[in-house]
Design a protein around this motif. Structure first.
Motif, mmCIF file in Angstrom:
data_model
loop_
_atom_site.group_PDB
_atom_site.id
_atom_site.type_symbol
_atom_site.label_atom_id
_atom_site.label_comp_id
_atom_site.label_asym_id
_atom_site.label_seq_id
_atom_site.Cartn_x
_atom_site.Cartn_y
_atom_site.Cartn_z
ATOM 1 N N GLY A 190 -55.106 -31.255 14.845
ATOM 2 C CA GLY A 190 -54.812 -31.181 13.417
ATOM 3 C C GLY A 190 -53.916 -32.305 12.947
ATOM 4 O O GLY A 190 -54.069 -32.819 11.832
ATOM 5 N N THR A 191 -52.950 -32.712 13.805
ATOM 6 C CA THR A 191 -52.020 -33.773 13.407
ATOM 7 C C THR A 191 -52.710 -35.115 13.240
ATOM 8 O O THR A 191 -52.198 -35.991 12.548
ATOM 9 C CB THR A 191 -50.878 -33.953 14.439
ATOM 10 O OG1 THR A 191 -51.414 -34.471 15.670
ATOM 11 C CG2 THR A 191 -50.142 -32.659 14.708
ATOM 12 N N ASN A 192 -53.868 -35.289 13.861
ATOM 13 C CA ASN A 192 -54.551 -36.586 13.803
ATOM 14 C C ASN A 192 -55.828 -36.528 12.968
ATOM 15 O O ASN A 192 -55.989 -37.281 12.016
ATOM 16 C CB ASN A 192 -54.849 -37.078 15.223
ATOM 17 C CG ASN A 192 -55.068 -38.580 15.298
ATOM 18 O OD1 ASN A 192 -56.106 -39.085 14.901
ATOM 19 N ND2 ASN A 192 -54.068 -39.293 15.795
ATOM 20 N N ASP A 193 -56.717 -35.615 13.294
ATOM 21 C CA ASP A 193 -58.041 -35.622 12.661
ATOM 22 C C ASP A 193 -58.023 -35.185 11.205
ATOM 23 O O ASP A 193 -58.729 -35.762 10.379
ATOM 24 C CB ASP A 193 -59.013 -34.738 13.457
ATOM 25 C CG ASP A 193 -59.845 -35.565 14.413
ATOM 26 O OD1 ASP A 193 -59.361 -36.635 14.821
ATOM 27 O OD2 ASP A 193 -60.959 -35.155 14.753
ATOM 28 N N ALA A 194 -57.260 -34.168 10.864
ATOM 29 C CA ALA A 194 -57.259 -33.679 9.479
ATOM 30 C C ALA A 194 -56.728 -34.724 8.515
ATOM 31 O O ALA A 194 -57.061 -34.731 7.329
ATOM 32 C CB ALA A 194 -56.428 -32.400 9.372
ATOM 33 N N GLN A 195 -55.904 -35.627 9.028
ATOM 34 C CA GLN A 195 -55.296 -36.630 8.152
ATOM 35 C C GLN A 195 -56.292 -37.678 7.673
ATOM 36 O O GLN A 195 -56.038 -38.383 6.692
ATOM 37 C CB GLN A 195 -54.141 -37.319 8.882
ATOM 38 C CG GLN A 195 -52.955 -36.412 9.112
ATOM 39 C CD GLN A 195 -51.772 -37.187 9.632
ATOM 40 O OE1 GLN A 195 -51.345 -38.163 9.036
ATOM 41 N NE2 GLN A 195 -51.250 -36.757 10.760
#
Length: 332
Positions: A190-195
């Motif tokens: 979530g910390t990488n892809d959702a951004q």
């Protein structure tokens, strides 16, 4: 102005659709090992991953800012909304095709390739921010090799530490431990892809002159996190089957080693504001773990198929996005 408004709304809608698809396409990788080892039931794993992805998506914004400004300069884009819409359509099409066939391709590669391809089709190669673009490509290329090495070392360390333990007892303990590693894996995802969707929406807002800086607005963060969480709750069982079983036979100790290794790489990239492919990292970590366990135990034929998909994703996405941009340009 009316056309710009319509295109910007479409970008927001398709960016959230991309995040939704990313949720069931890429998040499957984050929980694949814990499902395949029966540490978690599929439904429980998917719901846990959805919650942890949502939390992770709201925690950081550095990667989103990198996507916003490091591939192309959003303040210098002509036809910016149209470029971004074409990129999103290209990325969504490729994600759905690879999901349908159960191939763990990279949403990061397809999105970044699509943005570059649509921008080049609009304004030529000079539009690319070469320094930032090359930095992103380097991160995408290096991270799988790092994950392979860390996975190999992590599994080698586990073999030394637990060499005197019984196989049954060790795997039973690691099956419980895997619940935590799967949660960590989903959080880092979530910390990488959702951004990435947050960065795309911010690009569109800047291109429409609705925003004058690269800050990620709160509503954008919440919307992208929610879309990914909902997508995750749908689940991606075809990808789970490929990553969780076809690369190698995974036991709980292998799954925990792979989860920890890939989470370290993904979170490390997040802290230095670089997007990486969670698909590449997780698959490579599993290959590294498998190599440490037994080189012949890794099904290298499947691994080659996955690597081939990695290689072709970026150029295919770039060409497809360029074609879509030229087609959309005829109507707008």
């Amino acid at each position: 102005m009316e056309t710009v408004f319509i295109l910007t709304i479409l970008v927001v809608v398709f960016a959230l659709a991309f995040d939704f698809i990313n949720g069931f396409h890429d998040t499957a990788n984050a929980i694949a090992t814990s499902v395949s080892t029966r540490a978690l039931k599929p439904r429980v794993a998917v719901l846990m991953a959805a919650a942890m992805n949502f939390v992770g998506a709201l925690t950081f914004t550095g990667v989103a800012k990198t996507i916003t400004k490091d591939i192309v300069d959003p303040f210098a884009l002509q036809n910016g909304s149209l470029i971004i819409l074409a990129a999103l359509l290209s990325a969504i099409i490729w994600n759905l095709v690879t999901w349908y066939y159960g191939i763990p391709s990279s949403s990061s590669h397809t999105l970044i390739g699509s943005i570059a391809g649509a921008a080049v089709a609009s304004s030529g190669f000079a539009i690319l921010n070469w320094e930032g673009f090359i930095k992103i490509i380097q991160a995408l290329l290096i991270s799988p090799f790092l994950a392979l090495a860390v996975g190999f070392l992590m599994m080698s360390l586990f073999k030394v530490i637990f060499k005197n333990g019984s196989l049954y007892g060790t795997n039973k303990k690691f099956r419980i431990f895997q619940i935590g590693t799967a949660a960590l894996q989903s959080f880092t995802h979530g910390t990488n892809d959702a951004q990435k969707a947050m960065g795309i929406i911010t690009m569109a807002l800047i291109a429409a002159e609705w925003q004058t800086n690269d800050d990620i607005q709160l509503w954008v963060r919440i919307a992208a996190a929610t879309a990914m969480g909902l997508g995750t709750s749908i689940g991606g069982y075809k990808i789970i089957k490929t990553v969780g079983g076809k690369i190698m036979k995974i036991r709980p100790i292998n799954g925990a080693a792979a989860d920890l290794s890939s989470a370290m790489i993904i979170f490390g990239a997040t802290t230095i504001h670089l997007p990486v492919s969670t698909t590449h990292v997780i698959s490579s970590a599993i290959m590294g773990v498998g190599s440490a366990q037994r080189v012949k135990g890794v099904k290298w034929g499947v691994a080659k198929k996955i690597v081939l998909t990695w290689i072709i994703t970026l150029p295919i996405s770039a060409v497809m996005a360029g074609i879509i941009f030229l087609a959309l340009n005829l109507f707008f």
